[in-house]
Design a protein around this motif. Structure first.
Motif, PDB file in Angstrom:
ATOM      1  N   ASP A 266       0.927  -1.289  -0.009  1.00  0.00           N
ATOM      2  CA  ASP A 266       0.123  -0.100  -0.017  1.00  0.00           C
ATOM      3  C   ASP A 266       0.931   1.252  -0.028  1.00  0.00           C
ATOM      4  O   ASP A 266       0.199   2.629   0.389  1.00  0.00           O
ATOM      5  CB  ASP A 266      -0.887  -0.008   1.048  1.00  0.00           C
ATOM      6  CG  ASP A 266      -0.209   0.142   2.539  1.00  0.00           C
ATOM      7  OD1 ASP A 266       1.079  -0.290   2.579  1.00  0.00           O
ATOM      8  OD2 ASP A 266      -0.878   0.105   3.640  1.00  0.00           O
ATOM      9  N   HIS A 286      -3.325   6.490  -4.165  1.00  0.00           N
ATOM     10  CA  HIS A 286      -3.451   5.128  -4.538  1.00  0.00           C
ATOM     11  C   HIS A 286      -2.187   4.419  -4.455  1.00  0.00           C
ATOM     12  O   HIS A 286      -0.983   4.904  -4.481  1.00  0.00           O
ATOM     13  CB  HIS A 286      -4.058   4.903  -6.010  1.00  0.00           C
ATOM     14  CG  HIS A 286      -5.459   5.454  -6.076  1.00  0.00           C
ATOM     15  ND1 HIS A 286      -6.359   4.688  -5.655  1.00  0.00           N
ATOM     16  CD2 HIS A 286      -5.988   6.461  -6.537  1.00  0.00           C
ATOM     17  CE1 HIS A 286      -7.505   5.262  -5.845  1.00  0.00           C
ATOM     18  NE2 HIS A 286      -7.187   6.307  -6.479  1.00  0.00           N
ATOM     19  N   THR A 291      -3.236  -0.662  -7.125  1.00  0.00           N
ATOM     20  CA  THR A 291      -3.278  -0.156  -8.648  1.00  0.00           C
ATOM     21  C   THR A 291      -2.946  -1.318  -9.350  1.00  0.00           C
ATOM     22  O   THR A 291      -3.730  -1.765 -10.531  1.00  0.00           O
ATOM     23  CB  THR A 291      -2.549   0.892  -8.690  1.00  0.00           C
ATOM     24  OG1 THR A 291      -2.818   2.102  -7.778  1.00  0.00           O
ATOM     25  CG2 THR A 291      -2.458   1.350 -10.039  1.00  0.00           C
ATOM     26  N   ILE A 426      -9.360   4.420  -8.859  1.00  0.00           N
ATOM     27  CA  ILE A 426      -8.407   4.333 -10.136  1.00  0.00           C
ATOM     28  C   ILE A 426      -8.803   3.253 -10.935  1.00  0.00           C
ATOM     29  O   ILE A 426      -7.947   2.726 -11.718  1.00  0.00           O
ATOM     30  CB  ILE A 426      -6.989   4.369  -9.468  1.00  0.00           C
ATOM     31  CG1 ILE A 426      -6.265   4.803 -10.369  1.00  0.00           C
ATOM     32  CG2 ILE A 426      -6.417   3.040  -8.951  1.00  0.00           C
ATOM     33  CD1 ILE A 426      -4.725   5.105 -10.177  1.00  0.00           C
ATOM     34  N   SER A 477      -8.241  -1.978  -4.580  1.00  0.00           N
ATOM     35  CA  SER A 477      -7.742  -0.429  -5.129  1.00  0.00           C
ATOM     36  C   SER A 477      -8.439   0.671  -4.608  1.00  0.00           C
ATOM     37  O   SER A 477      -8.597   1.681  -5.026  1.00  0.00           O
ATOM     38  CB  SER A 477      -8.044  -0.181  -6.560  1.00  0.00           C
ATOM     39  OG  SER A 477      -9.236  -0.401  -6.729  1.00  0.00           O
ATOM     40  N   GLN A 478      -9.081   0.434  -3.244  1.00  0.00           N
ATOM     41  CA  GLN A 478      -9.704   1.667  -2.394  1.00  0.00           C
ATOM     42  C   GLN A 478      -8.409   2.297  -2.087  1.00  0.00           C
ATOM     43  O   GLN A 478      -7.114   2.211  -2.229  1.00  0.00           O
ATOM     44  CB  GLN A 478     -10.046   1.160  -1.011  1.00  0.00           C
ATOM     45  CG  GLN A 478     -11.394   0.567  -1.137  1.00  0.00           C
ATOM     46  CD  GLN A 478     -11.877  -0.104   0.358  1.00  0.00           C
ATOM     47  OE1 GLN A 478     -12.256  -1.329   0.621  1.00  0.00           O
ATOM     48  NE2 GLN A 478     -11.805   0.710   1.354  1.00  0.00           N
ATOM     49  N   PRO A 479      -8.577   3.740  -2.149  1.00  0.00           N
ATOM     50  CA  PRO A 479      -7.473   4.696  -1.898  1.00  0.00           C
ATOM     51  C   PRO A 479      -6.612   4.349  -0.563  1.00  0.00           C
ATOM     52  O   PRO A 479      -7.396   3.909   0.481  1.00  0.00           O
ATOM     53  CB  PRO A 479      -8.337   6.140  -1.449  1.00  0.00           C
ATOM     54  CG  PRO A 479      -9.527   5.865  -2.327  1.00  0.00           C
ATOM     55  CD  PRO A 479      -9.968   4.529  -2.090  1.00  0.00           C
TER      56      PRO A 479
END
Length: 655
Positions: A266, A286, A291, A426, A477-479
């Protein structure tokens, strides 16, 4: 709108040869669920521990340490993905070598460049060495104010290779719009072009760069990338060097060794920005792993991208689709970059490019397809598009009529994938699927691993009814969070406060999940109209109005009435020389009533010269609504054409 029959169904051979089918078959055998799409989708959300770890292997992502557990913690705000795993986004994207193309770049002036995989690796190594020499280290921010050109990709990958954080804006942003973004993240290096072209017009931006530098004290080094001129002047740009000089001579570049800083899953990779139309943009962070893993899923499985294919998406460096496109390097695909107007000198330009470069995946927007439709183009017969197998569209809902146009005028055997997600993740919540049929007006499916539902106003999941798009389980891909958001309060408030009794992601889209398992997007929830208490999506009206030959563009907003109701207001841009007559206005009302309902019929219809859009081309209903109610629009610099709002301030509507 529901289609009674699909517009396209993949042949048995095509479906079975897809990577999605191969993955389905292998997972079914290994994990003991039926070998059909819906069973795979359910397994991917119910057993996310197994799904995301299997996907890591499928994508051939090779962490330097780990992986161990797929995740730890609970809930959408408490889950940590692949703890203890270290990797590097750039290392995965640059794992291919050789003389095959990695980037094919064109601009509207006719310039064309080809960069091989080996040349890309060498350029990234040289740029990384130069950035490191300029003092860039792990966690530092590097900012790009660049057109969609190879140097942007090279600089991004070099930044990522060092464990630094990349953030970019396209040069069509105004100086204040850039400062609203870069000013929050304090970059140490700024890469900027001397300008760009649009619709045949050169637009110089160095004056803007000088203005920004006076208010970006964190910038220690400016790198000027020539675009309009071979050797732009640098003497009046402080702390600046030309790209070639910054990278060093050919001997030094060739001697640079490609190294990668291995970082936690992360670790920040990109800082993206919300549109900023209702205030200062949110800085959305991100990570490397989320990502990479999410894009690999979407590219390999949902788009079926193979090594050696050529992938194009019309985008700028200020939109998340640029980052999404760049990640296709990890599949061994070549990126096709285009800089300039997609309709200069006319809308044939991109189709001619697709023919000449043998594009396999062609990404665009409903706005471009509408321009082709209104120009009566026949790309499938005018050009040899035999290499094309997938057309992608995003940015706004794709209408049923545009679906039909693609199959009538572009190609019969295409996977037409309307995709939808956002900068916030994203990536996508809903995508195409090489195993499934395409129905007019519907996105084919929810993405694997994305536990997406439509919830009604009581927070109950519904099918065949409109509701809010929610995701009820965490995904990689959650922030990572928002920049400078101590304790994550702004992040939690942005997505998780709509349903206080259960922590779910409310995305802000108004959707319907159909009996087919597809999805219809009706527009943004915050722009949903409520005349007489009935929720109406703006996309329902756009689909009807913008299919009329007289209409070039339109925007629909709700205006509050004294009796606590809402009246629908429609503003249209007509073809040059046309005027909104009572007869045309009445025909619009009839067609809206016939194709939708009487509640969709606008109370007011007015002609305007232009419709305000964000830099990425999205209509800004909220800003127009604010103007109609006499409220100030907080951040006009977030718009591509802020002057368009001025006309709305002078419009008088009947009571």
């Amino acid at each position: 709108m529901h289609a009674s029959a699909p517009l396209w169904t993949p042949s048995t051979e095509r479906a079975r040869s897809s990577q999605m089918h191969e993955f389905l078959s292998r997972m079914s055998a290994r994990h003991g669920f039926p070998a059909d799409w819906e069973s795979l989708r359910r397994w991917s959300v119910e057993r996310r521990d197994l799904f995301w770890s299997e996907l890591l292997r499928l994508a051939r992502i090779e962490p330097s340490t780990g992986p161990g557990a797929t995740y730890t913690g609970e809930g959408m705000l408490g889950t940590k993905w692949f703890p203890g795993t270290t990797l590097n986004y750039a290392r995965h994207l640059l794992r291919f070598d050789g003389d095959e193309p990695a980037i094919l770049a064109l601009d509207e002036r006719g310039n064309e460049r080809r960069i091989s995989r080996r040349e890309l690796r060498d350029a990234v190594a040289a740029c990384a060495a130069a950035l490191s020499g300029a003092g860039v280290k792990r966690g530092d921010r590097v900012a790009g104010f660049l057109p969609n050109i190879p140097e942007a990709v090279i600089a991004m990958l070099a930044t990522a290779s060092l464990g630094a954080v990349w953030s970019s804006c396209s040069p069509d942003f105004g100086a204040q719009g850039v400062l609203d973004r870069f000013g929050q993240i304090e970059p140490v290096v700024l890469l900027a072009a001397d300008g760009y072209t649009y619709a045949g017009k050169p637009i110089r931006v160095l004056e803007r760069v000088r203005e920004m530098l006076g208010r970006l004290p964190s910038v220690r080094q400016v790198v000027l990338v020539p675009f309009l001129e071979a050797a732009p002047r640098t003497d009046d740009v402080p702390r600046s060097a030309i790209w070639a000089d910054f990278l060093g001579n050919a001997q030094r570049a060739a001697a640079a060794v490609l190294r990668f800083e291995e970082v936690p899953f992360d670790h920040p990779l990109f800082i993206m920005y919300s549109s900023g139309t209702t205030g200062v943009p949110k800085c959305i962070v991100h990570g490397h792993g989320g990502t990479l893993l999410q894009h690999a899923k979407e590219h390999l499985l949902h788009c079926d991208i193979r090594e050696g294919e050529r992938v194009f998406y019309f985008t700028t460096c200020g939109w998340m689709m640029w980052n999404w496109l760049a990640s296709a390097l990890g599949c061994g695909a070549a990126l096709v970059l285009y800089e300039g107007s997609p309709t200069h000198p006319d809308a044939r330009r991109l189709w001619e490019m697709a023919e000449r470069l043998r594009v396999n995946v062609f990404g665009t927007s409903p706005k471009f397809l509408a321009a082709c439709q209104k120009a009566d183009l026949r790309p499938g017969s005018e050009f040899n598009l035999s290499a094309l197998r997938c057309v992608l569209s995003t940015g706004s809902p794709l209408s049923a009529e545009q679906f039909a146009w693609v199959y009538e005028r572009v190609g019969r055997d295409l996977q037409l994938s309307s995709i939808s997600g956002g900068t916030d993740i994203i990536s996508c919540f809903m995508l195409g699927n090489p195993l499934l049929p395409v129905y007019a007006g519907e996105i084919q499916c929810r993405g694997l691993g994305m536990d997406v539902h439509a919830w009604d106003e009581q927070g109950r999941p519904v099918v065949g009814q409109k509701g809010d798009l929610v995701c009820v389980a965490p995904f990689p891909s959650q922030p990572v969070g928002f920049w400078n958001d101590s304790g994550g309060r702004k992040y939690a408030a942005a997505y998780f406060e709509s349903y206080p009794d259960c922590c779910v992601w409310r995305h802000g889209d108004f959707i319907e999940i159909t009996e087919n398992g597809g999805i219809i997007v009706y527009g943004r929830s915050d722009a949903t109209l409520n005349p007489g208490g009935v929720r109406i999506g703006t996309a329902e009206i756009y689909r009807i109005v913008e299919s009329m030959p007289e209409v070039i563009d339109s925007i629909v907003v709700g205006r509050d009435t004294p009796d606590q109701d809402v009246e629908v207001c429609l503003f249209v841009v007509l073809r040059p020389g046309l005027t909104l007559t009572p007869e045309l206005e009445e025909r619009m009302r009839r067609e809206i009533a016939a194709a939708a309902t009487r509640r969709h019929v606008p109370r007011h219809i007015r002609q305007v010269r232009d419709i305000p859009h964000t830099i990425s081309g999205k209509k800004v209903e909220l800003a127009v609504r604010q103007v109609l109610h006499g409220q100030a629009v907080q951040n006009r610099d977030a718009l591509a054409n802020p002057a368009a709002l001025d006309e709305f301030a002078g419009i008088r509507l009947d009571s």
